[in-house]
Design an enzyme around this catalytic site. Structure first.
Site, PDB file in Angstrom:
ATOM      1  N   CYS A   1       1.004   2.322   4.151  1.00 53.79           N
ATOM      2  CA  CYS A   1       2.413   2.080   4.477  1.00 53.79           C
ATOM      3  C   CYS A   1       2.604   2.043   5.999  1.00 53.79           C
ATOM      4  O   CYS A   1       2.129   1.128   6.654  1.00 53.79           O
ATOM      5  CB  CYS A   1       3.305   3.113   3.800  1.00 53.79           C
ATOM      6  SG  CYS A   1       5.047   2.613   3.726  1.00 53.79           S
TER       7      CYS A   1
ATOM      8  N   HIS B   1       1.708   3.579  -2.063  1.00 55.20           N
ATOM      9  CA  HIS B   1       1.537   5.023  -2.138  1.00 55.20           C
ATOM     10  C   HIS B   1       0.973   5.373  -3.514  1.00 55.20           C
ATOM     11  O   HIS B   1       1.323   4.761  -4.521  1.00 55.20           O
ATOM     12  CB  HIS B   1       2.874   5.735  -1.950  1.00 55.20           C
ATOM     13  CG  HIS B   1       3.444   5.599  -0.586  1.00 55.20           C
ATOM     14  ND1 HIS B   1       2.933   6.275   0.503  1.00 55.20           N
ATOM     15  CD2 HIS B   1       4.489   4.859  -0.124  1.00 55.20           C
ATOM     16  CE1 HIS B   1       3.642   5.975   1.573  1.00 55.20           C
ATOM     17  NE2 HIS B   1       4.585   5.112   1.233  1.00 55.20           N
TER      18      HIS B   1
END
Length: 493
Positions: A329, A439
């Site tokens: 991310c 994630h």
């Protein structure tokens, strides 16, 4: 309407999240329909619901304890700090604005409407709602317009259990002091105390328990033992590094100033072949096989933080010696040439040079991408990898990345309720650097094993992470049931 019971703590990290998860699992095992609830949460670890909303990670764990998918009504107000004095305000799963603490103090009257709406909706579908407070109810400066602790309890007229952590020391002062700072009506609302994380002979504690009950006229509902090696995803605190002398690889995670979703690494911390180490400000990246740049709530500021600590040059040295680098991310965005924030989404407007390790740039947009995803890893991670490793996780990011590096994707994904596939992430031409927006990338065994082989483990041991989480929830519930009279507690609500 459902019966509501609230757990408040004398301090942060007193054990509220864990206690709520344990009570939820107990009620589920008794055949009762139960849902978790936290009116207001402040955390950088968040989860994505099936309908594309964002809630605190702890409420996702508590939902699992109930046997439910996470829902935005379980955490209607989420604050994600992006500076020392401000935070992104998320209502019913959607980011509304960035707000300074002083402005939010006045906004809490509006936020309370969202809180009560969510509580009412949950109450229409479940027999029980187990509520987690935030921080301490005795923070004098935060009591006006409170929606997180006693303000909520008073609004819905529910009883409160007050929990304190004896492992910190001063447990009786914590309980008596907190109770004394509450208003008379709030004191009456406290139905009893819980003492958490006790080690040793409980007989040596009994005189203190007797004094506490006599002094406050409140019962001690239970003394919960210290549960060694209990693993549940943390709400915010970084879990201690797991050092294993016999591990086959060392993985290092630099703790950024605005690190988010570090629960990505929980499965690595539990893996018998991995020595996972978090390093903080002023520390040097030690020799290792894999460095992971984690998510960040403020990527541009954390690029500055990374450089201030010398980690950029240490990463270059790590790569020269053949080490691997993974960015997740915000960490993925840092790997590119630049990060642009023209709207001031995560801080002051402007741009930062990235690490220049992948040929791409990222621009932050107003609309945040929130979605659960499934798919498979397609990057050529090692010679034996077939490119079909199952992958499942979630995305939370405002950045849109673009550039030649994305022509060598890490994964092919689809949204959980859509059939159209799309590419995610990148792998460098030499195979040393990988980036992804997903994630939970290590949670699925096939992709986890492929990535651990990429990092240097020749034969990866099996780890059933899902079964481990379930076993820990049941172990927690067993310990609470042994320490408390649950039947009497439920009957009193």
């Amino acid at each position: 309407m459902a019966k509501t019971l609230m757990v408040q703590g004398t301090t942060s990290d007193a054990g509220k999240s864990v206690m709520v998860a344990g009570l939820c699992r107990i009620l589920k095992r008794r055949g009762l329909s139960v849902a978790p609830f936290k009116p207001q949460n402040m955390a950088l670890n968040s989860a994505v619901t099936a309908n594309g909303g964002e809630i605190g990670r702890a409420q996702a764990v508590q939902a699992r304890a109930c046997g439910l998918p996470p829902h935005t009504d379980m955490n209607p107000v989420l604050l994600k700090p992006n500076s020392d004095t401000g935070a992104q305000v998320i209502i019913h799963g959607k980011a509304l604005t960035n707000m300074e603490a002083s402005a939010y103090h006045d906004y809490k009257k509006v936020a309370m409407d969202a809180v009560l709406t969510s509580h009412r909706r949950l109450g229409e579908h479940y027999d029980w709602i187990i509520v987690e407070g935030a921080g301490s109810p005795a923070e004098i400066n935060l009591r006006a317009n409170d929606i997180a602790n006693m303000g909520f309890a008073e609004a819905v007229d529910c009883p409160v259990i007050l929990i304190a952590d004896i492992d910190r020391g001063g447990v009786f002062a914590h309980l008596v002091g907190t109770l004394s700072l509450l208003s008379p009506s709030e004191q009456q609302r406290v139905c009893g105390f819980l003492i958490n994380r006790f080690r040793g002979d409980i007989a040596l504690l009994q005189s203190g328990l007797d004094w506490l009950e006599d002094h406050t006229t409140k019962p001690v509902l239970g003394v919960i033992p210290y549960l060694h090696d209990l693993h549940l995803e943390a709400e915010d605190a970084i879990t201690t590094s797991q050092h294993r002398d016999q591990a086959q690889i060392r993985v290092v995670v630099p703790v950024l100033s605005r690190i988010s979703n570090h629960t990505d690494f929980d499965v690595l911390r539990m893996h018998p072949q991995v020595d996972l180490r978090f390093i903080g400000k002023g520390q040097v990246i030690p020799p290792c096989e894999l460095v992971i740049l984690p998510g960040s709530k403020s990527v541009c500021r954390d690029l500055d933080f990374l450089r201030d600590n010398g980690w950029d040059t240490q990463l270059q040295r790590h790569l020269r010696y053949g080490g691997k680098v993974l960015g997740i991310c915000g960490g993925f965005q840092m790997l590119g040439r630049a990060v642009h924030d023209p709207l001031g989404i995560e801080g002051p407007t402007g741009s930062r040079d990235g690490l220049g390790l992948l040929e791409m740039e990222t621009t932050l947009a107003e609309d945040k991408i929130l979605r659960q995803v499934t798919g498979h890893c397609v990057a050529h991670l090692h010679p034996d990898y077939s490119g079909k490793g199952a992958l499942a996780g979630y995305e939370i990011h405002a950045g849109r990345s673009d550039g030649p590096a994305l022509s060598r994707p890490f994964a092919t994904l689809r949204h959980h309720d859509a059939s159209q596939e799309f590419s995610d992430g990148a792998i460098s031409e030499d195979g040393q650097i990988v980036g992804t927006y997903v994630h939970g990338v290590f949670d699925q065994e096939a992709t986890r094993n492929a990535m651990l082989q990429w990092a240097g483990i020749s034969v990866v041991s099996t780890l059933d992470y899902e079964a481990l989480i379930e076993a820990n929830l049941d172990r927690l519930a067993d310990a609470i049931e042994q320490a408390m009279d649950i039947d009497a507690l439920l009957a009193s609500v």
